[in-house]
Design a protein around this motif. Structure first.
Motif, PDB file in Angstrom:
ATOM      1  N   PRO A 115      11.218   6.264  -3.071  1.00 48.98           N
ATOM      2  CA  PRO A 115      10.956   7.396  -3.966  1.00 48.98           C
ATOM      3  C   PRO A 115      10.016   8.390  -3.291  1.00 48.98           C
ATOM      4  O   PRO A 115       9.250   8.028  -2.395  1.00 48.98           O
ATOM      5  N   PRO A 116      10.046   9.652  -3.712  1.00 41.08           N
ATOM      6  CA  PRO A 116       9.051  10.604  -3.203  1.00 41.08           C
ATOM      7  C   PRO A 116       7.661  10.156  -3.661  1.00 41.08           C
ATOM      8  O   PRO A 116       7.525   9.411  -4.642  1.00 41.08           O
ATOM      9  N   PRO A 117       6.610  10.581  -2.950  1.00 37.37           N
ATOM     10  CA  PRO A 117       5.251  10.108  -3.258  1.00 37.37           C
ATOM     11  C   PRO A 117       4.855  10.244  -4.727  1.00 37.37           C
ATOM     12  O   PRO A 117       4.189   9.362  -5.280  1.00 37.37           O
ATOM     13  N   GLU A 118       5.270  11.335  -5.379  1.00 35.47           N
ATOM     14  CA  GLU A 118       4.870  11.541  -6.770  1.00 35.47           C
ATOM     15  C   GLU A 118       5.523  10.552  -7.731  1.00 35.47           C
ATOM     16  O   GLU A 118       5.069  10.378  -8.864  1.00 35.47           O
ATOM     17  N   LEU A 119       6.596   9.882  -7.292  1.00 36.17           N
ATOM     18  CA  LEU A 119       7.247   8.869  -8.121  1.00 36.17           C
ATOM     19  C   LEU A 119       6.903   7.455  -7.673  1.00 36.17           C
ATOM     20  O   LEU A 119       7.373   6.485  -8.268  1.00 36.17           O
ATOM     21  N   CYS A 120       6.084   7.329  -6.619  1.00 44.86           N
ATOM     22  CA  CYS A 120       5.610   6.011  -6.181  1.00 44.86           C
ATOM     23  C   CYS A 120       4.442   5.549  -7.047  1.00 44.86           C
ATOM     24  O   CYS A 120       4.404   4.399  -7.494  1.00 44.86           O
ATOM     25  N   THR A 121       3.496   6.439  -7.255  1.00 40.92           N
ATOM     26  CA  THR A 121       2.350   6.094  -8.096  1.00 40.92           C
ATOM     27  C   THR A 121       2.791   6.012  -9.553  1.00 40.92           C
ATOM     28  O   THR A 121       3.891   6.438  -9.913  1.00 40.92           O
ATOM     29  N   ASP A 122       1.937   5.447 -10.398  1.00 44.56           N
ATOM     30  CA  ASP A 122       2.295   5.274 -11.802  1.00 44.56           C
ATOM     31  C   ASP A 122       2.683   6.607 -12.423  1.00 44.56           C
ATOM     32  O   ASP A 122       1.960   7.601 -12.283  1.00 44.56           O
ATOM     33  N   ASN A 123       3.823   6.621 -13.107  1.00 47.44           N
ATOM     34  CA  ASN A 123       4.302   7.830 -13.768  1.00 47.44           C
ATOM     35  C   ASN A 123       5.206   7.445 -14.919  1.00 47.44           C
ATOM     36  O   ASN A 123       5.699   6.305 -14.985  1.00 47.44           O
ATOM     37  N   ALA A 124       5.448   8.365 -15.826  1.00 46.29           N
ATOM     38  CA  ALA A 124       6.246   8.058 -17.008  1.00 46.29           C
ATOM     39  C   ALA A 124       7.728   8.326 -16.808  1.00 46.29           C
ATOM     40  O   ALA A 124       8.555   7.816 -17.563  1.00 46.29           O
ATOM     41  N   ALA A 125       8.089   9.124 -15.783  1.00 46.42           N
ATOM     42  CA  ALA A 125       9.511   9.394 -15.543  1.00 46.42           C
ATOM     43  C   ALA A 125      10.240   8.104 -15.190  1.00 46.42           C
ATOM     44  O   ALA A 125      11.383   7.872 -15.634  1.00 46.42           O
ATOM     45  N   MET A 126       9.609   7.249 -14.405  1.00 46.74           N
ATOM     46  CA  MET A 126      10.250   5.989 -14.029  1.00 46.74           C
ATOM     47  C   MET A 126      10.425   5.076 -15.250  1.00 46.74           C
ATOM     48  O   MET A 126      11.401   4.317 -15.349  1.00 46.74           O
ATOM     49  N   ILE A 127       9.488   5.146 -16.191  1.00 44.49           N
ATOM     50  CA  ILE A 127       9.593   4.346 -17.412  1.00 44.49           C
ATOM     51  C   ILE A 127      10.726   4.881 -18.301  1.00 44.49           C
ATOM     52  O   ILE A 127      11.510   4.112 -18.858  1.00 44.49           O
ATOM     53  N   ALA A 128      10.827   6.202 -18.392  1.00 47.55           N
ATOM     54  CA  ALA A 128      11.917   6.805 -19.164  1.00 47.55           C
ATOM     55  C   ALA A 128      13.261   6.478 -18.537  1.00 47.55           C
ATOM     56  O   ALA A 128      14.248   6.222 -19.248  1.00 47.55           O
ATOM     57  N   CYS A 129      13.327   6.478 -17.206  1.00 51.03           N
ATOM     58  CA  CYS A 129      14.569   6.177 -16.501  1.00 51.03           C
ATOM     59  C   CYS A 129      15.003   4.735 -16.760  1.00 51.03           C
ATOM     60  O   CYS A 129      16.149   4.476 -17.156  1.00 51.03           O
ATOM     61  N   ALA A 130      14.104   3.781 -16.526  1.00 48.28           N
ATOM     62  CA  ALA A 130      14.431   2.376 -16.777  1.00 48.28           C
ATOM     63  C   ALA A 130      14.780   2.158 -18.248  1.00 48.28           C
ATOM     64  O   ALA A 130      15.714   1.415 -18.580  1.00 48.28           O
ATOM     65  N   GLY A 131      14.039   2.831 -19.138  1.00 46.16           N
ATOM     66  CA  GLY A 131      14.318   2.717 -20.561  1.00 46.16           C
ATOM     67  C   GLY A 131      15.695   3.225 -20.920  1.00 46.16           C
ATOM     68  O   GLY A 131      16.407   2.631 -21.743  1.00 46.16           O
ATOM     69  N   TYR A 132      16.101   4.337 -20.297  1.00 43.09           N
ATOM     70  CA  TYR A 132      17.431   4.897 -20.565  1.00 43.09           C
ATOM     71  C   TYR A 132      18.525   3.876 -20.244  1.00 43.09           C
ATOM     72  O   TYR A 132      19.459   3.667 -21.047  1.00 43.09           O
ATOM     73  N   TYR A 133      18.424   3.240 -19.076  1.00 44.23           N
ATOM     74  CA  TYR A 133      19.480   2.308 -18.678  1.00 44.23           C
ATOM     75  C   TYR A 133      19.500   1.055 -19.552  1.00 44.23           C
ATOM     76  O   TYR A 133      20.568   0.479 -19.794  1.00 44.23           O
ATOM     77  N   ARG A 134      18.361   0.654 -20.036  1.00 43.37           N
ATOM     78  CA  ARG A 134      18.350  -0.477 -20.968  1.00 43.37           C
ATOM     79  C   ARG A 134      18.897  -0.058 -22.341  1.00 43.37           C
ATOM     80  O   ARG A 134      19.664  -0.801 -22.965  1.00 43.37           O
ATOM     81  N   LEU A 135      18.512   1.114 -22.795  1.00 48.37           N
ATOM     82  CA  LEU A 135      19.044   1.605 -24.074  1.00 48.37           C
ATOM     83  C   LEU A 135      20.552   1.812 -23.993  1.00 48.37           C
ATOM     84  O   LEU A 135      21.285   1.517 -24.950  1.00 48.37           O
ATOM     85  N   ALA A 136      21.025   2.302 -22.847  1.00 53.05           N
ATOM     86  CA  ALA A 136      22.453   2.594 -22.693  1.00 53.05           C
ATOM     87  C   ALA A 136      23.312   1.338 -22.786  1.00 53.05           C
ATOM     88  O   ALA A 136      24.479   1.401 -23.187  1.00 53.05           O
ATOM     89  N   ARG A 137      22.741   0.193 -22.426  1.00 46.11           N
ATOM     90  CA  ARG A 137      23.521  -1.043 -22.509  1.00 46.11           C
ATOM     91  C   ARG A 137      23.288  -1.779 -23.833  1.00 46.11           C
ATOM     92  O   ARG A 137      23.745  -2.905 -24.013  1.00 46.11           O
ATOM     93  N   GLY A 138      22.536  -1.128 -24.726  1.00 42.67           N
ATOM     94  CA  GLY A 138      22.373  -1.676 -26.064  1.00 42.67           C
ATOM     95  C   GLY A 138      21.085  -2.425 -26.318  1.00 42.67           C
ATOM     96  O   GLY A 138      20.879  -2.951 -27.418  1.00 42.67           O
ATOM     97  N   ASP A 139      20.200  -2.470 -25.353  1.00 39.47           N
ATOM     98  CA  ASP A 139      18.923  -3.160 -25.559  1.00 39.47           C
ATOM     99  C   ASP A 139      18.034  -2.370 -26.505  1.00 39.47           C
ATOM    100  O   ASP A 139      17.997  -1.137 -26.467  1.00 39.47           O
ATOM    101  N   ARG A 140      17.315  -3.081 -27.343  1.00 36.10           N
ATOM    102  CA  ARG A 140      16.333  -2.477 -28.243  1.00 36.10           C
ATOM    103  C   ARG A 140      15.130  -3.409 -28.328  1.00 36.10           C
ATOM    104  O   ARG A 140      15.249  -4.623 -28.196  1.00 36.10           O
ATOM    105  N   THR A 141      13.952  -2.853 -28.571  1.00 35.11           N
ATOM    106  CA  THR A 141      12.739  -3.643 -28.740  1.00 35.11           C
ATOM    107  C   THR A 141      12.234  -3.465 -30.158  1.00 35.11           C
ATOM    108  O   THR A 141      12.155  -2.338 -30.667  1.00 35.11           O
TER     109      THR A 141
END
Length: 332
Positions: free
Chosen positions: A294-320
């Motif tokens: 990833p580019p440096p700005e996406l290596c350190t803690d950030n919320a875009a990576m959380i939204a991205c991972a969340g999208y793929y889990r939501l897309a397959r039907g996962d819910r919390t």
């Protein structure tokens, strides 16, 4: 699907809006480095209080920058662990409130999985199988990913995480906090072969150990000073960094060979280290492997990576469920 992501696992408050797991509409971060600098490390209570102060204004700012209304949010993703429990709870509470008020799906995300999915934002969907090397202030681990959301832990640190070791050595050298980036900058003008520090290759396969190397640096400096000598800080930084990075690269490539994986994905704040990126790239090319960084700005803690991972889990039907709490030691 437009997902709002929230990340508060440690000392940085982060909020992002990402469309369909790829397009970043906004990715904001409120750093607390200035609050913790005088302590030489993150103070959990200070971090939690700062998150409380930052989270709501940052959500508003993220929406404004993205050019969307709150009603345009279609899902909410938040880090539920691992991390500092008080810090995690602030983000989780905010995310639950948003999801409930908007009547949209809610998903809890593993912070480590988020670091892997930072690669998707830059390179597109990941193709399994691959080796993930996650290296940050709190974690150093090699993971084999044979299929989506299936993780086989191959090895991890037995003591200090790489980022922690970088910070400790940097503090010993008087470089301040956070020390990792400062040590990286200093090392660029040093000789990585000036001092032959030990390579911490453990007998346990893919595990890592850095406490002995850290101690070796301290002993070397003190021995030199006892002899009336002072080693150049640039050479110390470069030599220490080389000792860490060589082992990391060797073990990552060995894991790819052993598992027959042709792709390596890096993730975590220490991946911003210039020498790690350089040496891993050179060795991956030599072995004909695909390397995702990833580019440096996406290596350190950030919320875009959380939204991205969340999208793929939501897309397959996962819910919390909204009753979920924080998991400070959540495994991948």
């Amino acid at each position: 699907m437009r997902v709002l992501g929230i990340e508060t696992s440690c000392d940085e408050t982060a909020v992002a809006l990402v469309d369909d797991g790829r397009s970043i509409r906004s990715n904001l971060l409120a750093s607390q480095a200035h609050l913790h600098e005088r302590f030489g490390g993150v103070v959990p209570e200070v971090a939690s209080r700062a998150h409380v102060e930052n989270i709501n204004p940052l959500i508003t700012d993220a929406l404004v920058e993205a050019g969307v209304w709150m009603s345009d949010v279609e899902g909410v993703a938040v880090t539920i662990g691992p991390g500092l429990v008080g810090a995690l709870l602030v983000g989780i509470a905010a995310a639950k409130a948003l999801a409930f008020a908007l009547s949209v799906p809610f998903i809890g995300v593993n912070h480590l999985e988020g670091h892997i999915y930072a690669n998707v934002l830059e390179h597109g969907p990941l193709e399994e199988p691959y080796i993930a090397f996650l290296v940050s202030g709190g974690h150093t681990m090699l993971v084999y990913v044979p299929s989506p959301f299936t993780y086989e832990l191959l090895g991890q640190t037995l003591d200090d995480a790489a980022g922690e070791a970088f910070d400790k050595v940097a503090r010993f050298l008087g470089l301040g906090f956070p020390g990792g980036p400062a040590l990286d900058r200093l090392a660029t003008s040093g000789d990585p072969g000036a001092i032959r520090f030990p390579r911490a290759a453990t007998e346990r396969g893919y595990d890592f150990s850095l406490s002995g190397l850290k101690t070796a640096v301290v002993r070397y400096v003190r021995a030199e000073r006892n002899q009336g000598r002072e080693s150049p800080a640039e050479d110390l930084a470069a030599s220490f960094q080389e000792a860490v990075v060589e082992v990391q690269v060797d073990k990552t490539l060995a894991a790819a060979r052993d598992k027959g994986a042709r792709t390596i994905a890096l993730g975590g704040g220490v991946v911003a280290n210039t020498r790690l990126r350089q040496l891993m790239s050179e060795r991956a090319v030599a072995e004909g492997l695909r390397l995702l960084i990833p580019p440096p700005e996406l290596c350190t803690d950030n919320a875009a990576m959380i939204a991205c991972a969340g999208y793929y889990r939501l897309a397959r039907g996962d819910r919390t469920d909204l009753s979920v709490g924080a998991f400070p030691s959540l495994p991948l």
